[in-house]
Design an enzyme around this catalytic site. Sequence first.
Site, PDB file in Angstrom:
ATOM      1  N   GLY A   7      -7.796   7.777   6.704  1.00 52.09           N
ATOM      2  CA  GLY A   7      -7.320   6.424   6.451  1.00 52.09           C
ATOM      3  C   GLY A   7      -6.185   6.082   7.397  1.00 52.09           C
ATOM      4  N   LEU A   8      -6.461   5.250   8.396  1.00 55.02           N
ATOM      5  CA  LEU A   8      -5.490   4.948   9.454  1.00 55.02           C
ATOM      6  C   LEU A   8      -5.208   3.455   9.525  1.00 55.02           C
ATOM      7  CD1 LEU A   8      -7.030   7.333  12.128  1.00 55.02           C
ATOM      8  CD2 LEU A   8      -5.033   7.789  10.692  1.00 55.02           C
ATOM      9  N   MET A  11      -0.490   1.575   6.882  1.00 55.24           N
ATOM     10  CA  MET A  11       0.383   2.692   6.533  1.00 55.24           C
ATOM     11  C   MET A  11      -0.054   3.976   7.226  1.00 55.24           C
ATOM     12  SD  MET A  11       2.873   2.075   4.116  1.00 55.24           S
ATOM     13  CE  MET A  11       2.959   3.356   2.867  1.00 55.24           C
ATOM     14  N   GLY A  12      -1.330   4.324   7.091  1.00 59.21           N
ATOM     15  CA  GLY A  12      -1.812   5.596   7.608  1.00 59.21           C
ATOM     16  C   GLY A  12      -1.640   5.754   9.106  1.00 59.21           C
ATOM     17  N   ASP A  30     -10.938   7.578  10.406  1.00 58.93           N
ATOM     18  CA  ASP A  30     -11.020   6.257   9.798  1.00 58.93           C
ATOM     19  C   ASP A  30     -12.411   5.707  10.076  1.00 58.93           C
ATOM     20  OD1 ASP A  30      -8.868   3.990   8.743  1.00 58.93           O
ATOM     21  OD2 ASP A  30     -10.533   3.084   9.851  1.00 58.93           O
ATOM     22  N   ARG A  31     -12.880   4.837   9.197  1.00 60.67           N
ATOM     23  CA  ARG A  31     -14.195   4.227   9.428  1.00 60.67           C
ATOM     24  C   ARG A  31     -14.201   3.368  10.684  1.00 60.67           C
ATOM     25  NH1 ARG A  31     -15.831   1.358   3.918  1.00 60.67           N
ATOM     26  NH2 ARG A  31     -13.708   0.597   4.189  1.00 60.67           N
ATOM     27  N   LYS A 164       6.118   6.511  -8.420  1.00 56.90           N
ATOM     28  CA  LYS A 164       5.913   5.376  -7.507  1.00 56.90           C
ATOM     29  C   LYS A 164       5.505   4.126  -8.283  1.00 56.90           C
ATOM     30  CE  LYS A 164       5.201   3.276  -3.488  1.00 56.90           C
ATOM     31  NZ  LYS A 164       4.199   2.258  -3.690  1.00 56.90           N
ATOM     32  N   HIS A 167       8.619   2.747  -9.708  1.00 54.84           N
ATOM     33  CA  HIS A 167       9.329   2.150  -8.566  1.00 54.84           C
ATOM     34  C   HIS A 167       8.805   0.754  -8.282  1.00 54.84           C
ATOM     35  CE1 HIS A 167       9.241   1.188  -4.235  1.00 54.84           C
ATOM     36  NE2 HIS A 167      10.414   1.782  -4.145  1.00 54.84           N
ATOM     37  N   GLU A 171      10.516  -2.925  -8.523  1.00 52.29           N
ATOM     38  CA  GLU A 171      10.428  -3.823  -7.364  1.00 52.29           C
ATOM     39  C   GLU A 171       9.954  -5.214  -7.786  1.00 52.29           C
ATOM     40  OE1 GLU A 171       6.933  -3.961  -4.261  1.00 52.29           O
ATOM     41  OE2 GLU A 171       8.203  -2.207  -3.889  1.00 52.29           O
ATOM     42  N   TYR A 172       8.955  -5.270  -8.670  1.00 56.47           N
ATOM     43  CA  TYR A 172       8.475  -6.558  -9.180  1.00 56.47           C
ATOM     44  C   TYR A 172       9.634  -7.354  -9.777  1.00 56.47           C
ATOM     45  CZ  TYR A 172       3.309  -5.876  -9.172  1.00 56.47           C
ATOM     46  OH  TYR A 172       1.998  -5.723  -8.829  1.00 56.47           O
TER      47      TYR A 172
END
Length: 296
Positions: A7-8, A11-12, A30-31, A164, A167, A171-172
């Site tokens: 997964g790129l 983020m990745g 990645d696909r 997370k 977290h 954040e919301y």
Amino acid sequence: MELGLVGLGKMGGNMRERIRRGGHTVIGYDRNPDVADVNSLEELVRKLTGPRVVWVMVPAGEATQTTIDALAELLSPGDIVVDGGNSRWTDDEKHAEELAAKGIGFVDCGVSGGVWGLENGYALMYGGDAEHVAKVQPVFDALKPESEFGSVHAGKVGAGHFAKMVHNGIEYAMMQAFAEGWELLEAVDSVTDVREVFRSWQEGTVIRSWLLDLAVKALDGDEHLDKLRGVAADSGEGRWTVEAAIDNAVPLPAITASLFARFTSQQEDSPQMKMVAALRNQFGGHAVEGAAEGTK
């Protein structure tokens, strides 16, 4: 160490670069062949030297499940899978059990840092057995901010994603508070420069924060947020936070209200949600919707 990264995306891809800057070898799949280092998961696994560590950075749910199922058939006893996406913590427990049956370790890792993580580092919250975490620690050290804080072994499997999730619930609520204050300031005639009021809060106040800095950055680009529609999606973690609060009889009035405000934004063009949308775009690169033609 060597790492396989699946997964790129936004983020990745940046995480691959930061890990490489830390001196480690990353083989990414990645696909999208334009960003991938290899053409398949099979090739990724073949190119890694055992015991292997493969980090999965794909959307939560079906995509993560499919990827982990495939890796379970390709990896060997003693290898480790890390789920760095935004999976629900209950899925982590299931994945760990499935992989353990094949002798494969599992670590869940909540990752925060958005599009700024490449340069600033990523806050990491991870869960799993100490021996499995230790095998991934060099990668955690490469990804985390350079300061003392920003990385924590939160507990057993599921703890990283649970931390997370909370977290993101916080954040919301923080974004909602900034958004409500901004709308109120915009609504009165006596305050003639709302953007500069926000800017003044960046120093010396108890609410100074990175989110406030990003709010000012958004207002510098669009002073009254006229270019945005007041629509902000919820990624799921806010819902999970509220559900967990109900399950554990913990009152979360602010976080719950901020989640419901997101639902409201999806029904109408909310002024407050313009600020929330702007903040999500600033820190995470999340998509925003432009204002309808002929409207502010």
